[in-house]
Design an enzyme around this catalytic site. Structure first.
Site, PDB file in Angstrom:
ATOM      1  NE  ARG A 171      -3.678  -0.049   2.811  1.00  0.00           N
ATOM      2  CZ  ARG A 171      -4.861  -0.208   2.338  1.00  0.00           C
ATOM      3  NH1 ARG A 171      -5.272  -1.413   1.605  1.00  0.00           N
ATOM      4  NH2 ARG A 171      -5.678   0.540   2.681  1.00  0.00           N
ATOM      5  N   GLY A 205      -6.174   7.538   6.398  1.00  0.00           N
ATOM      6  CA  GLY A 205      -7.252   8.657   5.746  1.00  0.00           C
ATOM      7  C   GLY A 205      -6.784  10.047   6.198  1.00  0.00           C
ATOM      8  CE  LYS A 253       2.461   1.658 -14.570  1.00  0.00           C
ATOM      9  NZ  LYS A 253       0.973   1.981 -14.779  1.00  0.00           N
ATOM     10  CD  GLU A 309       2.546   4.655 -11.627  1.00  0.00           C
ATOM     11  OE1 GLU A 309       1.613   4.442 -10.936  1.00  0.00           O
ATOM     12  OE2 GLU A 309       2.698   3.556 -12.680  1.00  0.00           O
ATOM     13  CG  HIS A 355      -1.427  22.026 -32.448  1.00  0.00           C
ATOM     14  ND1 HIS A 355      -1.958  23.038 -33.380  1.00  0.00           N
ATOM     15  CD2 HIS A 355      -2.188  21.057 -33.026  1.00  0.00           C
ATOM     16  CE1 HIS A 355      -2.721  22.643 -34.293  1.00  0.00           C
ATOM     17  NE2 HIS A 355      -2.627  21.429 -34.100  1.00  0.00           N
TER      18      HIS A 355
END
Length: 613
Positions: A32, A107, A490, A493, A509
């Site tokens: 996590r 949180g 990727k 990261e 552009h």
């Protein structure tokens, strides 16, 4: 983001060491993302004891051994810093001023500054910069002998999405667990109980689980579990987790990320399994709770997702509009939830999240459901918040994805969305021969992905040459445009390189001003419809001394004099070339990151499950 784990057992449960169980649980939550870790509990004298360290769980283990810490129960957490720097003081658990309670939290408390100021005006002194300490101090200030009552008083005052677990020295036989718009699960064992942000972390010990939802408070004891809201006790049903223990070892691979890249042939087979009817040239989802009438009467599709899942949805939008001839709107969840969206009648919503806990996507889903829309979820995790709140869920069946950088989940998402496209198209106007052709292309993917993986050595050699660059463009047209966004992501990261995915026709552009010999381009050329147009864009880059690494289908001619290097992928239909191309960009990013010495599985500042806004 962050990971909470707790353990409490009785003598009948055996001789488990609560600290060891908690630390082992934290290790299963490392995916996590985190930057510090800590544990708290009661020692043999019933006194509150804590230990926390900056860095990896291994550092916490050493600190626990050094202090010879022994606990009767344990709550623990891996922190991903939001409020306050990465320091030992800011690490969890946090305690109140009297050192009577300890708390771990996942949180964000949005109104923590107001609450902190109110407490300071009452004389409460804070030692950290976190919003978490505010919860601990606020509960302590409301405590009058009943810890449940104190939490019930405090909960309505907290704004945001959060989950927390706490212990109080007056109640050494229990852990209180609280969830509000953030995941927290209770595992019910034999004279023992567990608390975790992810039930897979305790699945080795028990498969019986209770999922806490918004504003619920659980009193967790070794032999009983009671759940309350802010007013009274409520009845909660327990669920049985899936039968398969997910493999979270690296096996023969150096990193989880590389392992998961190489698992994609099997992950795609899993995503396809029992979901197609060759004789009819269509797809079948047994878990789909929507009737044929509901799908046929959908007038438009709205796809909600974040990050890599948004890229998968973007690829699907091209497929669905082209093949099923239905208008598709793709929205980034974090923006959609704040635009007061117009959800017209006839809108069918698809929400995509690997973890099923992406806070912004869940909030967006609640927004559209409040406006009357029906929601189909694409998810990889059974029992997740998204899976529980959607009207129906199609699971990816990709297996556990531990690397923070999503790989096999993305390709599985595109495969499932391709099957859904086939289903919608065949229900509307697509003939059986065209459906069978589309399906045959899907069924070839696992072997074709393996052929790409077989080129790993060649891609690694190219990565060594490109690892010296600090800026990249990824260019594509049509399906290759969102694929270029994913390829660039990727590289950002895991290699910490500035990479920009861009529609190739837009380079002139403005962005072409950045092209020079130190800014290479990864050209995604595997879209036959737009190949010649893309080649013209590459000629413009070549004229400005830009180095070009092209990814093209076998047999494609015309790039030899344009690109400096080419990797060829097996030929397929344009829609599915996104998958084969992505496997190349995944390997390319992985080997560049390895060459540059980046921490691949746990990139800095990133978390796998983004449970905060």
């Amino acid at each position: 983001m962050c990971g909470i784990f707790g353990y409490i057992g009785s003598k009948e449960s055996g001789s488990k060491d609560p600290i060891k169980v908690a630390l082992d649980g934290l290790k299963k939550l490392e995916y996590r993302g985190y930057d510090s870790a800590g544990v708290a509990g009661f020692d043999a004298q019933g006194k509150l004891a804590t230990c926390k360290e900056v860095g990896k769980i291994a550092a916490l283990e050493q600190a626990v051994k050094k202090e010879k810490l022994s606990l009767q129960l344990a709550i623990a957490q891996t922190r991903w810093a939001t409020h306050g720097k990465v320091t030992k003081v800011n690490a969890h658990p946090h305690v109140d001023s009297q050192n009577t309670l300890a708390l771990v939290h996942n949180g964000i408390i949005e109104n923590y500054e107001i609450l902190r100021k109110q407490l300071q005006e009452k004389g409460v002194k804070f030692v950290s910069d976190t919003d978490t300490e505010v919860i601990a101090q606020l509960i302590a200030s409301n405590y009058e002998g009943d810890i449940l009552s104190a939490v019930q008083k405090v909960l309505p005052q907290l704004k945001g999405s959060f989950a927390f677990a706490l212990i109080h020295q007056d109640f050494p036989d229990r852990i209180l667990a609280v969830a509000h718009e953030a995941p927290l699960t209770i595992g019910i064992g034999n004279h023992e109980a567990f608390i975790s942000s992810d039930p897979n972390a305790f699945a080795f010990y028990t498969r019986q689980a209770i999922y806490l939802t918004n504003g619920e408070i659980a009193i967790v004891k070794a032999d009983s579990q009671e759940v309350y809201n802010t007013d009274s006790q409520i009845s909660k049903e327990s669920f049985l987790l899936g039968e398969e223990l997910q493999d979270i070892s690296k096996g023969k691979f150096e990193h989880f990320t590389l392992k998961e890249i190489h698992e994609q042939p099997q992950a795609i087979r899993n995503a396809l399994l029992s979901r197609f009817l060759p004789e009819y040239g269509t797809a079948l989802f047994e878990e789909l709770n929507f009737s044929a009438v509901e799908l046929l009467t959908a007038e438009r599709l709205l796809i909600l997702a974040c990050g890599t899942s948004w890229h998968a949805g973007y690829v699907a939008a091209y497929m669905l509009e082209d093949r099923a001839r239905i208008p598709v709107q793709v929205e980034i969840s974090s923006e959609f939830r704040y635009k007061n969206p117009i959800v017209l009648p006839g809108t069918f919503v698809i929400a995509i999240s690997q973890s099923g806990e992406t806070a912004d996507t869940i909030a967006a889903v609640r927004e559209v459901k409040a406006k009357g829309a029906r929601v189909l979820a694409l998810c990889n995790v059974h029992g997740s918040t998204l899976a529980r709140e959607a009207d129906s869920t199609i699971f990816l069946k990709a297996g556990a994805e531990i690397g923070v950088c999503s790989t096999k989940a993305f390709t599985s998402q595109v495969v499932v969305l391709a099957l859904f496209t086939l289903l919608m198209a065949r229900m509307r106007h697509m003939g059986k021969p065209e459906g069978q052709e589309f399906l045959n292309a899907l069924l070839k993917l696992p072997d074709q992905v393996q052929l790409v993986l077989d080129q790993s050595d060649k891609i690694q050699a190219l990565a060594k040459e490109y690892a010296k660059y600090d800026n990249f463009f990824y260019l594509g047209r049509r399906h290759m445009f969102p694929t270029s966004l994913e390829g660039a992501l990727k590289l950002k990261e895991i290699a910490y390189i500035n990479a920009n995915g861009y529609p190739a026709g837009e380079m002139k552009h403005g962005p072409i001003a950045l092209i020079n010999e130190n800014c290479p381009t990864v050209a995604l050329c595997a879209n036959t419809m737009t190949f010649e147009k893309l080649k013209s864009n590459l000629m413009e880059i070549k004229a400005r001394n830009g180095r070009i690494f092209a990814i093209a289908e076998e047999g494609e001619k015309g790039l030899e004099g344009v690109a400096n290097e080419i990797i060829f992928i097996p030929p397929t239909i344009d829609e599915l070339a996104a998958i084969l191309t992505t496997v190349v960009t995944q390997l390319f990013a992985y080997y560049i990151a390895k060459e540059r010495g980046a921490e691949i599985d746990h990139p800095r500042n990133l978390a796998k499950s983004v449970t905060v806004e």
